[in-house]
Design a protein around this motif. Sequence first.
Motif, PDB file in Angstrom:
ATOM      1  N   LYS A   1      25.281  58.418  18.015  1.00 42.59           N
ATOM      2  CA  LYS A   1      25.373  59.484  17.008  1.00 42.59           C
ATOM      3  C   LYS A   1      26.789  60.056  16.922  1.00 42.59           C
ATOM      4  O   LYS A   1      27.108  60.763  15.975  1.00 42.59           O
ATOM      5  N   PHE A   2      27.637  59.734  17.901  1.00 45.01           N
ATOM      6  CA  PHE A   2      29.029  60.182  17.872  1.00 45.01           C
ATOM      7  C   PHE A   2      29.932  59.209  17.112  1.00 45.01           C
ATOM      8  O   PHE A   2      31.103  59.497  16.890  1.00 45.01           O
ATOM      9  N   GLU A   3      29.386  58.070  16.735  1.00 43.37           N
ATOM     10  CA  GLU A   3      30.176  57.045  16.058  1.00 43.37           C
ATOM     11  C   GLU A   3      30.798  57.602  14.777  1.00 43.37           C
ATOM     12  O   GLU A   3      30.123  58.249  13.984  1.00 43.37           O
ATOM     13  N   GLY A   4      32.119  57.377  14.634  1.00 41.39           N
ATOM     14  CA  GLY A   4      32.823  57.805  13.438  1.00 41.39           C
ATOM     15  C   GLY A   4      33.151  59.289  13.393  1.00 41.39           C
ATOM     16  O   GLY A   4      33.696  59.770  12.405  1.00 41.39           O
ATOM     17  N   LYS A   5      32.836  60.009  14.458  1.00 41.52           N
ATOM     18  CA  LYS A   5      33.106  61.451  14.500  1.00 41.52           C
ATOM     19  C   LYS A   5      34.276  61.730  15.442  1.00 41.52           C
ATOM     20  O   LYS A   5      34.374  61.157  16.513  1.00 41.52           O
ATOM     21  N   MET A   6      35.129  62.647  15.023  1.00 43.27           N
ATOM     22  CA  MET A   6      36.253  63.074  15.858  1.00 43.27           C
ATOM     23  C   MET A   6      35.713  63.977  16.971  1.00 43.27           C
ATOM     24  O   MET A   6      34.611  64.518  16.869  1.00 43.27           O
ATOM     25  N   LEU A   7      36.518  64.157  18.007  1.00 43.33           N
ATOM     26  CA  LEU A   7      36.118  64.934  19.176  1.00 43.33           C
ATOM     27  C   LEU A   7      35.592  66.334  18.827  1.00 43.33           C
ATOM     28  O   LEU A   7      34.520  66.726  19.319  1.00 43.33           O
ATOM     29  N   PRO A   8      36.271  67.113  17.981  1.00 50.19           N
ATOM     30  CA  PRO A   8      35.733  68.453  17.667  1.00 50.19           C
ATOM     31  C   PRO A   8      34.336  68.399  17.046  1.00 50.19           C
ATOM     32  O   PRO A   8      33.479  69.229  17.363  1.00 50.19           O
ATOM     33  N   ALA A   9      34.087  67.430  16.193  1.00 50.99           N
ATOM     34  CA  ALA A   9      32.763  67.303  15.568  1.00 50.99           C
ATOM     35  C   ALA A   9      31.703  66.945  16.611  1.00 50.99           C
ATOM     36  O   ALA A   9      30.579  67.457  16.561  1.00 50.99           O
ATOM     37  N   ARG A  10      32.055  66.095  17.544  1.00 54.39           N
ATOM     38  CA  ARG A  10      31.119  65.731  18.617  1.00 54.39           C
ATOM     39  C   ARG A  10      30.760  66.966  19.447  1.00 54.39           C
ATOM     40  O   ARG A  10      29.598  67.196  19.758  1.00 54.39           O
ATOM     41  N   HIS A  11      31.780  67.735  19.795  1.00 54.65           N
ATOM     42  CA  HIS A  11      31.543  68.938  20.605  1.00 54.65           C
ATOM     43  C   HIS A  11      30.706  69.957  19.839  1.00 54.65           C
ATOM     44  O   HIS A  11      29.808  70.574  20.419  1.00 54.65           O
ATOM     45  N   ARG A  12      30.962  70.101  18.543  1.00 56.41           N
ATOM     46  CA  ARG A  12      30.143  71.022  17.736  1.00 56.41           C
ATOM     47  C   ARG A  12      28.683  70.588  17.738  1.00 56.41           C
ATOM     48  O   ARG A  12      27.781  71.433  17.774  1.00 56.41           O
ATOM     49  N   MET A  13      28.440  69.287  17.695  1.00 54.41           N
ATOM     50  CA  MET A  13      27.060  68.782  17.731  1.00 54.41           C
ATOM     51  C   MET A  13      26.359  69.223  19.016  1.00 54.41           C
ATOM     52  O   MET A  13      25.202  69.635  18.992  1.00 54.41           O
ATOM     53  N   VAL A  14      27.064  69.133  20.124  1.00 51.94           N
ATOM     54  CA  VAL A  14      26.483  69.503  21.416  1.00 51.94           C
ATOM     55  C   VAL A  14      26.303  71.021  21.505  1.00 51.94           C
ATOM     56  O   VAL A  14      25.225  71.502  21.867  1.00 51.94           O
ATOM     57  N   TYR A  15      27.333  71.768  21.150  1.00 50.29           N
ATOM     58  CA  TYR A  15      27.236  73.232  21.214  1.00 50.29           C
ATOM     59  C   TYR A  15      26.101  73.748  20.325  1.00 50.29           C
ATOM     60  O   TYR A  15      25.441  74.724  20.677  1.00 50.29           O
ATOM     61  N   ALA A  16      25.881  73.116  19.188  1.00 49.37           N
ATOM     62  CA  ALA A  16      24.809  73.550  18.286  1.00 49.37           C
ATOM     63  C   ALA A  16      23.440  73.450  18.954  1.00 49.37           C
ATOM     64  O   ALA A  16      22.543  74.246  18.654  1.00 49.37           O
ATOM     65  N   LEU A  17      23.287  72.508  19.873  1.00 57.73           N
ATOM     66  CA  LEU A  17      22.006  72.352  20.581  1.00 57.73           C
ATOM     67  C   LEU A  17      21.716  73.535  21.506  1.00 57.73           C
ATOM     68  O   LEU A  17      20.564  73.811  21.823  1.00 57.73           O
ATOM     69  N   PHE A  18      22.782  74.228  21.943  1.00 54.90           N
ATOM     70  CA  PHE A  18      22.624  75.256  22.979  1.00 54.90           C
ATOM     71  C   PHE A  18      23.053  76.651  22.522  1.00 54.90           C
ATOM     72  O   PHE A  18      23.416  77.481  23.346  1.00 54.90           O
TER      73      PHE A  18
END
Length: 115
Positions: free
Chosen positions: A64-81
């Motif tokens: 699910k991180f494919e094609g996403k830059m590091l900040p977008a990946r981190h936002r995905m994780v932070y949104a979960l918590f």
Amino acid sequence: MSSSARPAGPLETVLREKITAELQPLYLSITNDSHKHAHHIAMKDPSYANQPETHFRVTIASEKFEGKMLPARHRMVYALFKEEMARAGGIHALQLQTWNKKDLERRREAGEVEE
């Protein structure tokens, strides 16, 4: 999928469950580093008193991180918590490493990550 040497507490269990459900990780490592930060001034706040789960080091590999830059990946994780980070005595800090499938394969080839 690895974890810290200590038994998982309730917050670590929530981390694992949410990450697994939402990101279907190819690799997941969660380490509770709270004991390393217990002396910090912020941890003297009464809402963190005797809270053994405040700081986590999390490594996630997910397609699910494919094609996403590091900040977008981190936002995905932070949104979960959001809830766990907003709650008094909840998560104070997450140290994240977020990899896509190719990142994981490179690290495995280099011997940095076990199968």
